[in-house]
Design a protein around this motif. Structure first.
Motif, PDB file in Angstrom:
ATOM      1  N   TYR A 159       0.813  -1.216   0.000  1.00 19.30           N
ATOM      2  CA  TYR A 159       0.000   0.000   0.000  1.00 19.30           C
ATOM      3  C   TYR A 159       0.850   1.272   0.000  1.00 19.30           C
ATOM      4  O   TYR A 159       0.582   2.210  -0.739  1.00 19.30           O
ATOM      5  N   PHE A 194      -2.519   7.646   9.004  1.00 17.22           N
ATOM      6  CA  PHE A 194      -1.866   6.915   7.915  1.00 17.22           C
ATOM      7  C   PHE A 194      -0.847   5.940   8.494  1.00 17.22           C
ATOM      8  O   PHE A 194       0.030   6.338   9.254  1.00 17.22           O
ATOM      9  N   GLY A 195      -1.002   4.669   8.155  1.00 18.57           N
ATOM     10  CA  GLY A 195      -0.055   3.661   8.616  1.00 18.57           C
ATOM     11  C   GLY A 195      -0.202   3.318  10.094  1.00 18.57           C
ATOM     12  O   GLY A 195       0.662   2.676  10.676  1.00 18.57           O
ATOM     13  N   ALA A 196      -1.304   3.739  10.727  1.00 14.53           N
ATOM     14  CA  ALA A 196      -1.465   3.503  12.157  1.00 14.53           C
ATOM     15  C   ALA A 196      -1.752   2.039  12.438  1.00 14.53           C
ATOM     16  O   ALA A 196      -1.320   1.504  13.432  1.00 14.53           O
ATOM     17  N   SER A 197      -2.510   1.423  11.568  1.00 14.99           N
ATOM     18  CA  SER A 197      -2.815   0.020  11.821  1.00 14.99           C
ATOM     19  C   SER A 197      -2.249  -0.829  10.683  1.00 14.99           C
ATOM     20  O   SER A 197      -2.141  -0.362   9.554  1.00 14.99           O
ATOM     21  N   THR A 223      -3.355  -3.325   9.059  1.00 18.29           N
ATOM     22  CA  THR A 223      -4.252  -3.599   7.944  1.00 18.29           C
ATOM     23  C   THR A 223      -5.020  -2.341   7.597  1.00 18.29           C
ATOM     24  O   THR A 223      -4.980  -1.352   8.313  1.00 18.29           O
ATOM     25  N   ARG A 224      -5.747  -2.421   6.496  1.00 17.45           N
ATOM     26  CA  ARG A 224      -6.391  -1.223   5.993  1.00 17.45           C
ATOM     27  C   ARG A 224      -7.616  -1.671   5.222  1.00 17.45           C
ATOM     28  O   ARG A 224      -7.609  -2.726   4.586  1.00 17.45           O
ATOM     29  N   SER A 225      -8.670  -0.877   5.283  1.00 13.00           N
ATOM     30  CA  SER A 225      -9.842  -1.217   4.476  1.00 13.00           C
ATOM     31  C   SER A 225      -9.931  -0.231   3.321  1.00 13.00           C
ATOM     32  O   SER A 225      -9.251   0.796   3.316  1.00 13.00           O
ATOM     33  N   TYR A 226     -10.764  -0.526   2.353  1.00  9.41           N
ATOM     34  CA  TYR A 226     -10.871   0.344   1.181  1.00  9.41           C
ATOM     35  C   TYR A 226     -12.314   0.732   0.937  1.00  9.41           C
ATOM     36  O   TYR A 226     -13.207  -0.107   0.946  1.00  9.41           O
TER      37      TYR A 226
END
Lengths: 259, 582
Positions: A138, A211-214, A216-219
């Motif tokens: 990402y 940004f970049g805190a977790s 994983t990431r959702s969209y």
């Protein structure tokens, strides 16, 4: 001014999955570079333009028409001078060299136009999400889309700064080459200063929005390959296959040019 | 409400943990000699609305960035003391983790919007926290409703007005659902109605969702809704008291280089003691009537007569605009059918909300833009036949952001650029630089690096560099934006002096008190048309029509209007108001 090239239209092309469009773009590049013969090149260019018309995205070409024309003319002229062939045409220019020049110019123009149509029909976020779905990390995908956004943003700032300096009496279109480069210093420094400043705020804002805190990431954008995409992919794959077959069968080349 | 007040008052009580607790906070950026913050202690209770004020360089923005850990994690520097957000020290986590607790909105809203449409902009935060898509959609919808941007989901942020952009920036942070929201000068670049919108939303968030609010603001009229006002100076908290108490302390505000409320200052000068001071025009009107005070109509006629006398004194028309229309290449009509004349010696303010076309209009005066229809004449000749380079001799243009034009290593080189490029001799150039620097009060700064100066000083360098060409007309685009009150005053005093020594001045602005106190005439632009123009006193009497153009006169003007006599400043009000004890 508009910092994006994306044109928000509801067309068949806009609705395609970004991954399909990336494949299309690569396909267009391959086609453009496959044939040197200007006749074939023209067919490829026509196909790309037709696709752009289908996407109602040709208006963006107006933004770069100057660059397109300039590149085409300069390329053709240079190859006329530096390449040589067998059939004399006029002065020291041979027919083959001219055709070669036109062929190369068509290649370059077609790739630029194809890229422009891609950016006009694909959202920045779609590019990011598409790249991620293709397995790109990402952070890297985000960097790509940020870079794409930066170019028009810097151009916009540059336009404002140009106005400010012209108001002070700076005349950019006078003098020799060196003189002209020197005259652009009053534009470059403020552009750098402003860009660095706003990039700094931008990165603070990113951090502040997690940004970049977790890990994983959702969209928000939901990407899905539909039957439409499948059809387009198959058609383009077939086209490429036919083109490759033709090329290897000896069509579309240019005989008698020496560089 | 009752609970909140209760918790808010209990200093150090252990019933509820404060939302924010700052102890002995000091911070110095690397490479700086002076600390940005120097021993700050501050507690903010859950649900409180705190406004932070103070002059430029007081450390307000630094304080904001300490709340989510940008200081110390993002910036390099030396930190002492402790910032705790709901009991957790910002040293102990990443910025991203605190982003969940504290939403931070920066002053420069342009630089923080980066998506291709409004919905995606708002979704970015929740995406980072892996919020599931259905929930994300719900949040986007809810948050856009809260900042009144329903129906804008598909719009490109770049096409929004300034106020809408700022509200979008707020929404994009709210979608993370932080309990604390910190806004750093959210209204600096906004027109009066846009400002009001932001504060209405802030108040609603507080009332409805019990969000804790920290807002940095420099315009006093916007702070009336706050619970508390904290004043910073040189990195220290000098005042931390209930908002209305601070606003009544006219002398404290003046000392702290903050503009006092017009109404409060008027009644203060009239001799009321602090506790009695009314703050808003409505409160002022009631007080004025109750005390049986009168406006002396005769003295007010004197003011009007002075305006008329000034009108007589102008020279011939320098700039004549006739039937001007401008269409941008993308088809947007920015101006339509504008007629306007600027006479020699005038001080004209061009007013209008963000995106109304006011900057487009003045860009025609020095030839940056050419009319699509109609004509603009400067000293009798059309701008099209003169061209921008020739026009530059007559019409000087100071852009809004000084950083868009400064590029030299020293102040004197910067100022010399204009005269040099016009081929003047060295002795003459030197003379002009000296004269221009003296005019803006920067004598002695010749060898300074412009990038090391404060924003106010850089603004002056920009003005000097335009003055050095000795133009007849000086156009200033938003000359007070981003400056604190003292800097705004000194900037406008400078502009006034230039006007008095013969320059014709055109100021583009939406800072209303600046127009009221400094300009002679005003032209109000709305949707590309000049809808109202004339002597400032007459224009500001039309409050309704100003509001239609998203403008709102300063409080003291509103008070005068309510009393039937338009005054433009506290001093004028003092001149015409009588205690009426006959």
């Amino acid at each position: 001014m508009d910092p994006f090239l994306y044109l928000d239209r509801d067309t068949f092309v806009h609705r395609l999955d970004p991954r399909t469009k990336m494949f299309l773009l690569v396909g267009a590049f391959v086609l453009a570079f496959l044939f040197l013969n200007p006749l074939y090149g023209l067919v490829v260019l026509a196909a790309v333009l037709a696709f752009g018309a289908l996407a109602r995205s040709l208006s963006n070409l107006g933004r770069i028409r100057f660059i397109l024309v300039a590149i085409a003319l300069v390329t053709t002229a240079l190859w006329c001078i530096f390449a040589s062939g067998e059939t004399p045409l006029f002065l020291f220019v041979e027919l083959e060299a001219l055709l070669y020049g036109i062929g190369v110019a068509l290649r370059i123009s077609t790739t630029i136009i194809a890229g422009m149509i891609f950016l006009s029909t694909t959202r920045n976020e779609e590019i990011t999400t598409g790249l991620v779905k293709l397995g790109i990390p990402y952070r890297f995908a985000f960097a790509v889309s940020t870079a794409l956004r930066l170019v028009p943003a810097v151009a916009t700032t540059g336009a404002t700064i140009g106005q400010a300096q012209r108001s002070r009496g700076l005349d950019l279109d006078e003098g020799g080459v060196l003189e002209r480069v020197r005259k652009r210093v009053p534009l470059l420094i403020p552009v750098f200063v402003s860009t660095i400043r706003s990039t700094n705020i931008f990165s603070m804002a990113l951090e502040s929005k997690g940004f970049g805190a977790s890990p994983t990431r959702s969209y928000f954008l939901h990407l899905e390959m539909t039957r439409r995409d499948a059809i387009v992919l198959v058609v383009v794959a077939l086209l490429l296959a036919v083109a490759l077959y033709l090329r290897f069968a000896g069509y579309g080349g240019l005989e008698g040019v020496t560089r | 409400m009752v609970f909140r007040l209760f918790f808010g008052c209990g200093e150090g009580d252990d019933i509820a943990e404060p939302a924010i607790s700052i102890r002995g906070l000091a911070y110095r950026y690397r490479g700086q000699e002076k600390p940005a913050l120097d021993g700050v202690d501050l507690d903010v209770a859950e649900g409180e609305f705190v406004v932070v004020m103070g002059p430029s360089g007081a450390g307000k923005s630094t304080l904001c960035t300490t709340l989510n850990g940008l200081v110390p994690h993002f910036f390099r520097g030396r930190i002492d003391g402790e910032v705790e957000i709901r009991g957790r020290s910002t040293r102990d986590g990443k910025v991203g983790e605190f982003a969940r607790e504290v939403g931070l909105v920066f002053q420069d809203f342009e630089a923080q919007l980066f998506s291709t449409n409004v919905a995606l902009e708002v979704a970015f935060g929740p995406e980072n926290f892996s919020v599931e898509r259905g929930e994300m959609k719900r949040r986007v919808e809810g948050v856009l409703g809260r900042v009144r941007l329903e129906g804008f989901e598909g719009r490109q942020p770049a096409t929004l007005s300034g106020g809408q952009k700022q509200r979008l920036a707020i929404a994009s942070v709210l979608a993370i659902e932080p309990r604390i929201l910190c806004l750093d000068e959210p209204t600096t670049d906004l027109d009066p109605v846009g400002k009001l919108g932001v504060f209405e939303i802030a108040s609603e968030l507080k009332e409805r969702d019990d969000v804790t609010l920290i807002v940095v603001e420099h315009e006093t009229e916007e702070t009336l809704e706050a619970d508390r006002i904290v004043i910073l100076r040189e990195g220290r908290v000098v005042t931390d008291r209930p908002a209305r108490e601070v606003l009544r302390d006219v002398e404290l505000l003046q000392e702290s280089r903050i503009m006092p409320l017009g109404v409060a200052r008027f009644f203060h000068e009239m001799g009321l003691w602090q506790g009695q001071l009314p703050l808003t025009p409505a409160e002022g009107l009631r007080e004025f009537r109750q005390r049986g005070w009168q406006i002396d109509a005769g003295r007010h006629r004197e003011l009007v007569a002075e305006d008329a006398e000034r009108e007589e004194g102008y020279g011939e028309a320098l700039i004549e605009v006739e039937g001007l229309s401008h269409r941008y290449p993308n088809g947007v009509v920015a101006l339509e059918g504008v007629d306007l004349a600027v006479r020699r010696g005038e001080f004209l303010a061009v007013l209008g909300q963000n995106g109304s076309g006011k900057t487009t209009l003045v860009k025609h005066f020095n030839g940056l833009l050419e009319p699509t229809e109609g004509s603009v004449r400067v000293e009798g000749k059309t701008t099209t036949e003169q061209g921008i380079r020739t026009l530059g001799q007559t019409v000087g243009y100071v852009f809004q952001n000084p950083d868009h034009q400064i590029f030299s290593d020293t102040v004197s080189d910067e100022v010399a650029f204009g005269p040099k490029i016009r081929g003047l001799e060295e002795a003459e150039v030197e003379e002009r630089v000296k004269e221009a620097l003296a005019a803006v009060g920067l004598t002695g700064y010749e060898e300074e690096d412009p990038f090391g100066l404060t924003k106010g000083e850089r603004q002056r360098v920009a003005v000097a560099s335009v003055l050095a060409v000795r133009p007849e007309v000086l156009i200033l685009d938003e000359p007070t934006t981003g400056l604190d009150y003292a800097e705004q005053r000194s900037m406008m005093d400078l502009v006034r002096r230039l006007n008095e020594s013969g320059s014709t001045i055109i100021v583009v602005t939406h800072t209303m008190w600046v127009v009221a106190e400094y300009a002679h005439r005003a032209a109000v632009v709305r949707d590309g048309r000049v809808v109202l123009s004339g002597v400032v006193r007459e224009v500001f009497a039309e409050e309704e029509r100003l509001r239609d153009a998203s403008l709102r006169p300063p409080h003291i003007v509103s008070l005068g209007n309510a009393l039937g006599h338009t005054v433009l400043s506290v001093d004028e009000m003092l001149r015409v108001a009588g205690k009426g004890e006959r």
